[in-house]
Design a protein around this motif. Structure first.
Motif, short mmCIF file in Angstrom:
data_model
loop_
_atom_site.label_atom_id
_atom_site.label_comp_id
_atom_site.label_asym_id
_atom_site.label_seq_id
_atom_site.Cartn_x
_atom_site.Cartn_y
_atom_site.Cartn_z
N GLY A 194 0.82 -1.22 0.00
CA GLY A 194 0.00 0.00 0.00
C GLY A 194 0.84 1.26 0.00
O GLY A 194 0.52 2.24 -0.68
N ALA A 195 1.94 1.26 0.75
CA ALA A 195 2.81 2.45 0.81
C ALA A 195 3.53 2.69 -0.52
O ALA A 195 3.70 3.83 -0.93
CB ALA A 195 3.82 2.30 1.94
N ILE A 196 3.92 1.62 -1.19
CA ILE A 196 4.72 1.76 -2.41
C ILE A 196 3.86 2.13 -3.61
O ILE A 196 4.33 2.82 -4.53
CB ILE A 196 5.50 0.45 -2.70
N THR A 197 2.61 1.74 -3.64
CA THR A 197 1.79 1.92 -4.84
C THR A 197 0.85 3.12 -4.79
O THR A 197 0.18 3.40 -5.79
CB THR A 197 0.95 0.65 -5.10
N THR A 198 0.78 3.85 -3.68
CA THR A 198 -0.10 5.02 -3.62
C THR A 198 0.66 6.27 -4.07
O THR A 198 1.89 6.32 -4.02
CB THR A 198 -0.64 5.22 -2.20
N SER A 199 -0.09 7.28 -4.48
CA SER A 199 0.49 8.56 -4.91
C SER A 199 0.25 9.60 -3.82
O SER A 199 -0.88 9.78 -3.36
CB SER A 199 -0.16 9.02 -6.23
N GLN A 200 1.31 10.29 -3.41
CA GLN A 200 1.26 11.25 -2.32
C GLN A 200 1.41 12.66 -2.86
O GLN A 200 2.38 12.96 -3.57
CB GLN A 200 2.38 10.96 -1.31
N PHE A 201 0.47 13.53 -2.52
CA PHE A 201 0.48 14.91 -3.00
C PHE A 201 1.73 15.65 -2.52
O PHE A 201 2.39 16.36 -3.30
CB PHE A 201 -0.77 15.64 -2.53
N VAL A 202 2.07 15.49 -1.25
CA VAL A 202 3.21 16.22 -0.69
C VAL A 202 4.52 15.76 -1.33
O VAL A 202 5.40 16.56 -1.65
CB VAL A 202 3.27 16.05 0.84
N GLY A 203 4.67 14.45 -1.54
CA GLY A 203 5.86 13.96 -2.21
C GLY A 203 6.00 14.50 -3.62
O GLY A 203 7.09 14.88 -4.06
N VAL A 204 4.88 14.55 -4.35
CA VAL A 204 4.90 15.10 -5.70
C VAL A 204 5.27 16.58 -5.67
O VAL A 204 6.06 17.07 -6.49
CB VAL A 204 3.53 14.88 -6.38
N SER A 205 4.71 17.32 -4.72
CA SER A 205 5.00 18.75 -4.61
C SER A 205 6.47 18.99 -4.32
O SER A 205 7.10 19.88 -4.92
CB SER A 205 4.14 19.38 -3.50
N HIS A 206 7.06 18.19 -3.42
CA HIS A 206 8.49 18.35 -3.10
C HIS A 206 9.36 18.03 -4.31
O HIS A 206 10.35 18.72 -4.58
CB HIS A 206 8.87 17.44 -1.93
N LEU A 207 9.00 17.00 -5.06
CA LEU A 207 9.80 16.64 -6.23
C LEU A 207 9.72 17.73 -7.31
O LEU A 207 10.74 18.11 -7.89
CB LEU A 207 9.31 15.31 -6.79
N SER A 229 -6.43 12.19 -5.91
CA SER A 229 -6.13 10.86 -5.40
C SER A 229 -5.92 10.88 -3.89
O SER A 229 -6.37 9.97 -3.18
CB SER A 229 -4.88 10.32 -6.11
N GLU A 230 -5.26 11.91 -3.38
CA GLU A 230 -4.98 12.00 -1.94
C GLU A 230 -6.26 12.15 -1.13
O GLU A 230 -6.45 11.50 -0.10
CB GLU A 230 -4.06 13.19 -1.68
N LEU A 231 -7.17 13.02 -1.58
CA LEU A 231 -8.42 13.22 -0.87
C LEU A 231 -9.27 11.95 -0.87
O LEU A 231 -9.87 11.59 0.15
CB LEU A 231 -9.20 14.39 -1.48
N LEU A 232 -9.31 11.27 -2.00
CA LEU A 232 -10.05 10.01 -2.06
C LEU A 232 -9.42 8.96 -1.16
O LEU A 232 -10.12 8.16 -0.53
CB LEU A 232 -10.10 9.52 -3.51
N ARG A 233 -8.09 8.94 -1.11
CA ARG A 233 -7.40 7.95 -0.29
C ARG A 233 -7.70 8.13 1.19
O ARG A 233 -7.94 7.15 1.91
CB ARG A 233 -5.89 8.03 -0.54
#
Length: 810
Positions: A194-207, A229-233
């Motif tokens: 679950g941790a590896i396959t989800t998309s994280q808004f904060v991680g994307v923003s930092h990148l 995706s984050e809100l739905l998650r």
């Protein structure tokens, strides 16, 4: 049988010292565990200062930060993220490095017993990080992003959760005490996958911020889709947690958890949100928030984490929701980020990453790789998610390279995934199911940024293949100008210039007024089109760019009634280091022929130069390097005559063009000739020439184009008495500089080209003394403090055609 007296104290085989009892065995008073030592010189024989908690903690922090910052100093040149250095530091300090090579010293610095101090700081850092993620999120981005981003966000949410549940169901055991091994495998696979396959808004923003592509089209798409995706998650995870509590624990416990959680959510949304909005309304314009408000919010962050964990809610959900109800861009959000982000992102988050990484035994993992089922399944799941995301991106008509870059961006891994392992994994017991996931995160987080840099370069879309400049603009077509302003006086200066740009009914002026604001309290950059009725936020706070927009609207009221000029206002809210993307993108889509930028240095009412922000200077450099049209930097020196001079409207506007030769000088001359069509503009063209025998390098084609441009001026002079051509013969750059410095206050605006031939004899020697290279040799002389005239300066660079934008600035 031989017995041991209770007074006999066993010896610690590691240090050679007797153990100190901290449990009351004799009925006497407890012996306190000392936090500090009497000093290295006053310590008892054989005692180590590392046995004391405070000194051991200080040494731990020193090792963590020294190693991580030292490695990042070198790895940043390979475009590696900071988390790469932090995980490597944890591996070196763990059983793969320090504990293996120096076992005795490692037992003193990192005792085998659980490190409660670092564990507590890691949890606090994770809570603050989740709160800041909520503060920086702007839910209005979902409405502004369009259907494309929403559908992509829904798809990249549905696939990983469907895959996780499908795979973990095959490992689902019967929950019996005798089946603990299968239960552990089932939970380990679910957590890591679950941790590896989800998309994280904060991680994307930092990148995106690290790669400086937040403002690009791909960056906006990635932010919007991952926000959906984050809100739905979060909504789905909360619902799933309550259902599992009702099915596998007790129905009564599940119902209680739902009721208490709903009460906590209502308290946050109704009560705390009301208090937040009240504090914002009661803060005067441009005044900082009171410290009591900041203290109250920080206290509520930790309180909500504790209460949420008590009532059965994920302990991060309360702080995250509190951050979400604080309006992005509000004074409270700005103050909270300024106060909290430095300790959270600079201290607590690195501690969490290094502390969790110390549990990874790399040698043990490599020996038992075939037995680490969660790692292999998660790696397969990650590549399946990459493939699905890539197909989705292609289905929404993204180019292949952009689709590949988007796939890597939305699947970036980092701090939040390690936080999931800290919360739900067994890092303390160093089980390979959890610790191996850290190694997987290390690999994925390290390789993604360099690959994305190779795949995606947003500046390529601005390379000019079509003429968008003033020299080749038709006389009977509208002229589109993008005017940028950081402050109100920047807008006043550019409007003063546009006022005399001679808009006519045959060639009306279309101005795109762009107010530039630095993004501070959000992760979401915005480009607001005020013609569409867009607002920056739901708060009633007055936007900082409001005064700038008022100036542009005033200009339209003066010229718009006669259909001579049309003004469209925009506001770009972005990081200063990435704001050039908004400027170039707007100029590209609006087909602008000229971008006008304010100079980063200013002059005060006493005539003294006030050095501006270096970030603003780099912004101008980036626009010059990437712009899809001509660019002008406006150096406004009228403030040297006092603030009141900004509002004085003269009957005559005196413009001087300094012409040496080259494409930029011809562009400057084309603009000045357009202005000279107004009867209020008096134009003087100063041509610098040298003797033929002194000219070392002559470009015949450029010389012919220069002669043609000057011939057009001479043909216009008989019909327009306001145009004069003056020829100045010079030997070198010192003569040219002397003539320029003798220009008095009889000039209102000096227009010069930025780039010239390096072998130009008329400018020889000036390039070696330039303080501001982006202004060119003549612009640098005019913008220096030695130039005493109060004339404004406009430095122009003609559009770069099919050139390598990375080498333009030499």
């Amino acid at each position: 049988m031989e017995t041991t007296s209770i007074n006999e104290v066993p010896i610690n085989t590691t240090t050679g010292l007797p153990f100190k009892n901290i449990v009351n065995l004799t009925g006497a008073c407890y012996e306190h565990v000392t936090v500090y030592t009497p000093g290295i010189w006053n310590s008892e024989y054989g005692e180590s200062i590392l046995e004391h908690a405070f000194y051991r903690f200080s040494v731990q922090l020193l090792l963590m930060f020294f190693l991580s910052h030292s490695m990042h100093f070198f790895l940043k040149y390979l475009h590696m993220p900071r988390i790469t250095s932090e995980i490597m530091t944890g591996i070196l300090l763990g059983p793969s490095g320090f504990e293996k090579w120096f076992p005795n010293e490692a037992k003193l610095v990192f005792p085998a017993s659980p490190n409660q101090i670092l564990a507590a700081l890691s949890k606090i850092g994770y809570v603050l990080f989740a709160f800041l993620a909520g503060v920086k999120m702007d839910p209005s981005l979902v409405q502004q992003s369009g259907k494309k981003s929403v559908f992509m966000g829904i798809l990249i949410f549905i696939f990983p959760f469907t895959m996780v549940h499908t795979i973990t169901m095959s490992f689902r055991p019967e929950f019996r005490p005798s089946n603990q091994l299968s239960i552990g495998i089932y939970k380990g696979v679910g957590i890591v996958l679950g941790a590896i396959t989800t998309s994280q808004f904060v991680g994307v923003s930092h990148l995106l911020n690290q790669l400086r592509i937040t403002n690009s089209q791909l960056g906006h798409l990635a932010l919007a889709s991952t926000l959906v995706s984050e809100l739905l998650r979060f909504a789905y995870s909360s619902l799933l947690g309550y259902m599992e509590a009702m099915l596998f624990i007790a129905r009564r416990a599940g119902v209680q958890a739902i009721i208490f959680s709903m009460m906590l959510v209502a308290f946050i949304v109704v009560v705390l949100r009301g208090l937040v909005l009240w504090s914002i309304r009661n803060t005067p314009q441009d005044r900082p928030m009171k410290e009591i408000y900041i203290t109250f919010v920080v206290g509520m962050i930790l309180t909500l984490a504790s209460v949420g964990d008590t009532v059965g809610m994920y302990y991060l959900f309360g702080p995250f929701l509190l951050g979400l109800v604080i309006p992005a861009g509000s004074p409270l959000a700005t103050s909270l980020i300024a106060k909290v982000e430095t300790p959270a992102a600079g201290i607590f988050a690195p501690i969490m990453v290094v502390f969790c990484s110390t549990s990874l035994d790399l040698e043990k993992f490599l020996r038992n790789y075939a037995k680490v089922l969660p790692f292999r399944i998660s790696l397969i799941g990650y590549f399946l998610k990459l493939g699905f995301t890539f197909v989705v991106a292609l289905g929404f008509e993204l180019p292949v390279r952009d689709a590949a870059a988007y796939t890597l961006i939305v699947n970036v891994k980092g701090i939040l995934e390690i936080g999931v392992l800290l919360s739900f994994g067994n890092l303390g017991s160093r089980q390979l199911d959890s610790t191996s996931a850290i190694f997987l995160i290390f690999i994925l987080a390290s390789i993604a940024p360099p690959i994305i840099r190779l795949l995606y370069d947003p500046s390529k879309q601005y390379i000019g293949y079509k003429r968008k400049c003033l020299q080749y603009a038709p006389d009977n077509a509208p002229l589109h100008i993008l005017a940028c302003a950081h402050r109100q006086d920047d807008a006043v200066a550019v409007i003063k210039f546009l006022e005399f740009s001679n808009p006519t009914r045959q060639s009306p002026l279309t101005v795109y007024g762009l107010g530039l604001e630095e993004l501070i309290s959000s992760s979401t950059p915005l480009l607001i089109n005020h013609q569409l009725g867009q607002k920056k936020s739901t708060t009633k706070a007055r936007p900082r760019s409001h005064n700038i927009l008022d100036v542009f609207n005033y200009f339209e009221s003066q010229f718009g009634n006669n259909k001579l000029a049309t003004v469209h206002t925009f506001t770009a809210i972005s990081y200063l280091k990435q704001m050039h993307e908004d400027i170039c993108s707007l100029a590209f889509h609006k087909a602008a022929s000229l971008i006008v930028l304010p100079f980063h240095n200013k002059w005060n009412g006493r005539g003294h130069m006030v050095c501006g922000n270096e970030d603003l200077r780099h912004l101008n450099l980036n626009v010059l390097n990437r712009a899809p049209c001509s660019v002008a930097i406006l150096v406004d020196r009228r403030m040297a005559m006092g603030l009141s001079s900004m509002f004085v409207t003269s009957a005559v506007y005196r413009v001087t063009v300094l012409f040496v030769g080259g494409s930029d000088d011809r562009e400057a001359l084309a603009l000045a000739m357009r202005m000279a069509g107004s009867p209020r503009v008096h134009l003087t063209v100063v041509q610098f020439t040298v003797d033929v025998q002194d000219e070392t390098v002559v470009d015949r084609w450029e010389a012919m184009l220069d002669a043609e441009a000057l011939r057009a001026v001479k043909l216009e002079m008989p019909t327009n008495s306001n145009i004069k051509l003056v020829e100045e013969r010079v030997r070198d750059g010192s003569d040219t500089s002397g003539i320029v410095r003798e220009m008095g206050d009889s000039v209102d605006l000096v227009v010069v080209g930025r780039r010239h031939d390096t072998g130009c004899q008329a400018l020889s020697g000036l390039a070696q003394w330039m303080e501001v290279p982006e202004l060119g040799p003549l612009g640098d002389v005019l913008a220096s403090q030695d130039f005493t005239a109060a004339a404004s300066v406009l430095v122009i660079q003609q559009q770069i055609m099919k050139a390598s934008h990375s080498s333009i600035l030499n």
